[in-house]
Design an enzyme around this catalytic site. Structure first.
Site, mmCIF file in Angstrom:
data_model
loop_
_atom_site.group_PDB
_atom_site.id
_atom_site.type_symbol
_atom_site.label_atom_id
_atom_site.label_comp_id
_atom_site.label_asym_id
_atom_site.label_seq_id
_atom_site.Cartn_x
_atom_site.Cartn_y
_atom_site.Cartn_z
ATOM 1 N N LYS A 53 0.815 -1.218 0.000
ATOM 2 C CA LYS A 53 0.000 0.000 0.000
ATOM 3 C C LYS A 53 0.848 1.267 0.000
ATOM 4 O O LYS A 53 0.470 2.258 -0.607
ATOM 5 C CB LYS A 53 -1.024 -0.005 1.128
ATOM 6 C CG LYS A 53 -0.449 0.195 2.505
ATOM 7 C CD LYS A 53 -1.534 0.139 3.563
ATOM 8 C CE LYS A 53 -0.926 -0.009 4.948
ATOM 9 N NZ LYS A 53 0.008 1.017 5.379
ATOM 10 N N ARG B 78 -7.030 3.773 11.271
ATOM 11 C CA ARG B 78 -6.637 2.389 11.490
ATOM 12 C C ARG B 78 -7.507 1.694 12.524
ATOM 13 O O ARG B 78 -7.319 0.518 12.795
ATOM 14 C CB ARG B 78 -5.213 2.406 12.018
ATOM 15 C CG ARG B 78 -4.237 1.492 11.293
ATOM 16 C CD ARG B 78 -2.896 1.821 11.872
ATOM 17 N NE ARG B 78 -1.823 0.988 11.527
ATOM 18 C CZ ARG B 78 -0.903 1.282 10.629
ATOM 19 N NH1 ARG B 78 -1.011 2.349 9.884
ATOM 20 N NH2 ARG B 78 0.118 0.490 10.463
ATOM 21 N N ARG C 70 1.458 -6.704 14.348
ATOM 22 C CA ARG C 70 0.846 -5.728 13.440
ATOM 23 C C ARG C 70 -0.228 -6.375 12.563
ATOM 24 O O ARG C 70 -1.271 -5.777 12.305
ATOM 25 C CB ARG C 70 1.923 -5.045 12.595
ATOM 26 C CG ARG C 70 2.643 -3.962 13.411
ATOM 27 C CD ARG C 70 4.079 -3.758 12.986
ATOM 28 N NE ARG C 70 4.205 -3.367 11.608
ATOM 29 C CZ ARG C 70 5.211 -3.756 10.817
ATOM 30 N NH1 ARG C 70 6.150 -4.557 11.274
ATOM 31 N NH2 ARG C 70 5.270 -3.340 9.592
HETATM 32 P P1 AMP Z 1 2.910 1.720 8.826
HETATM 33 O O1 AMP Z 1 4.102 2.183 8.082
HETATM 34 O O2 AMP Z 1 1.627 2.324 8.318
HETATM 35 O O3 AMP Z 1 2.828 0.220 8.931
HETATM 36 O O4 AMP Z 1 3.056 2.278 10.335
HETATM 37 C C1 AMP Z 1 4.154 1.915 11.141
HETATM 38 C C2 AMP Z 1 3.786 2.085 12.615
HETATM 39 O O5 AMP Z 1 3.452 3.451 12.886
HETATM 40 C C3 AMP Z 1 2.590 1.282 13.081
HETATM 41 O O6 AMP Z 1 2.905 -0.064 13.398
HETATM 42 C C4 AMP Z 1 2.151 2.087 14.302
HETATM 43 O O7 AMP Z 1 3.021 1.858 15.401
HETATM 44 C C5 AMP Z 1 2.388 3.519 13.839
HETATM 45 N N1 AMP Z 1 1.200 4.070 13.155
HETATM 46 C C6 AMP Z 1 1.080 4.406 11.842
HETATM 47 N N2 AMP Z 1 -0.141 4.855 11.552
HETATM 48 C C7 AMP Z 1 -0.853 4.798 12.717
HETATM 49 C C8 AMP Z 1 -2.188 5.106 13.077
HETATM 50 N N3 AMP Z 1 -3.078 5.553 12.176
HETATM 51 N N4 AMP Z 1 -2.551 4.929 14.377
HETATM 52 C C9 AMP Z 1 -1.680 4.471 15.286
HETATM 53 N N5 AMP Z 1 -0.423 4.135 15.017
HETATM 54 C C10 AMP Z 1 0.017 4.295 13.744
#
Ligand code: AMP
Length: 196
Positions: A16, A91, A147
């Site tokens: 994504k 999320r 995750r």
């Molecule tokens: P991602 O790159 O989107 O997988 O995000 C990496 C990490 O950032 C996640 O595992 C969360 O710890 C944090 N994170 C990103 N977006 C959110 C969100 N909308 N709400 C809470 N934590 C977030």
């Protein structure tokens, strides 16, 4: 023509992030990735970065209040006036309510939600590969499992809300980058969301 106010959603390792950047570029809108914002802050050692580092490394979610503030600030900037692509936010159900309140106040609801569908084994494989290539601290086996579990329990249910609104496009995320990109733009075009 319908404005491109988009959300891309899919499990970690669904591609994504990559597709989000490509779609945003094609439409000339900013890609807003909360994960990227957090990682940049961790890297620069900002106050926010110090606050969230342990949470991210463990694969947990950063508190909604903090995340919501970041997104609202970003969407209030001029370059997001004509459209935007959200990646990684909202999320969970609380974040959907926060985002709805913000966008409804502007009279600018989301116009499409792209759901990238990738089988679990494929996501895990891609994440392990990324761990070797990019060395992300949260791409270890324990954090990956957490995750993906959070995705299934908290994030997947938000799709039901958007489905009820009739704005979800399910896109097969398996295939070449070009193929998946074509599928996404075709689905958006069917909604009247086209590059101007
Ligand atoms: P991602 O790159 O989107 O997988 O995000 C990496 C990490 O950032 C996640 O595992 C969360 O710890 C944090 N994170 C990103 N977006 C959110 C969100 N909308 N709400 C809470 N934590 C977030």
């Amino acid at each position: 023509m319908t404005a491109a106010r988009l959300l891309i959603i899919g499990p970690q390792g669904s591609g994504k992030g990559t597709q989000g950047v490509r779609v945003a570029e094609a439409f000339g809108i900013p890609a807003v990735s909360t994960g990227d914002v957090f990682r940049a802050n961790v890297k620069e050692g900002t106050e926010l970065g110090i606050k969230v580092k342990a949470i991210i490394d463990a694969g947990d979610l950063v508190p909604d209040e903090l995340t919501g503030e970041i997104v609202r600030d970003r969407l209030a900037q001029d370059d997001a006036a004509g459209g935007f692509l959200l990646d990684g936010y909202p999320r969970n159900l609380g974040q959907v309510a926060d985002l709805d309140a913000f966008l409804d106040a502007r009279g600018e609801p989301l116009t499409a939600v792209i759901e990238l569908v990738v089988p679990r084994e494929e996501s895990i494989q891609r994440l392990s590969l990324r761990a070797t290539e990019q060395g992300r601290a949260d791409d270890n086996a324990e954090s990956i499992a957490k995750r993906l579990a959070i995705y299934e329990s908290e994030t997947a249910p938000i799709l039901d809300i958007y489905r009820e609104r009739g704005i979800v496009d399910e896109v097969d995320g398996v295939g070449s980058l070009d193929d998946v990109f074509e599928r996404i733009t075709a689905a958006l075009a069917a909604r009247g969301i086209t590059v101007s």
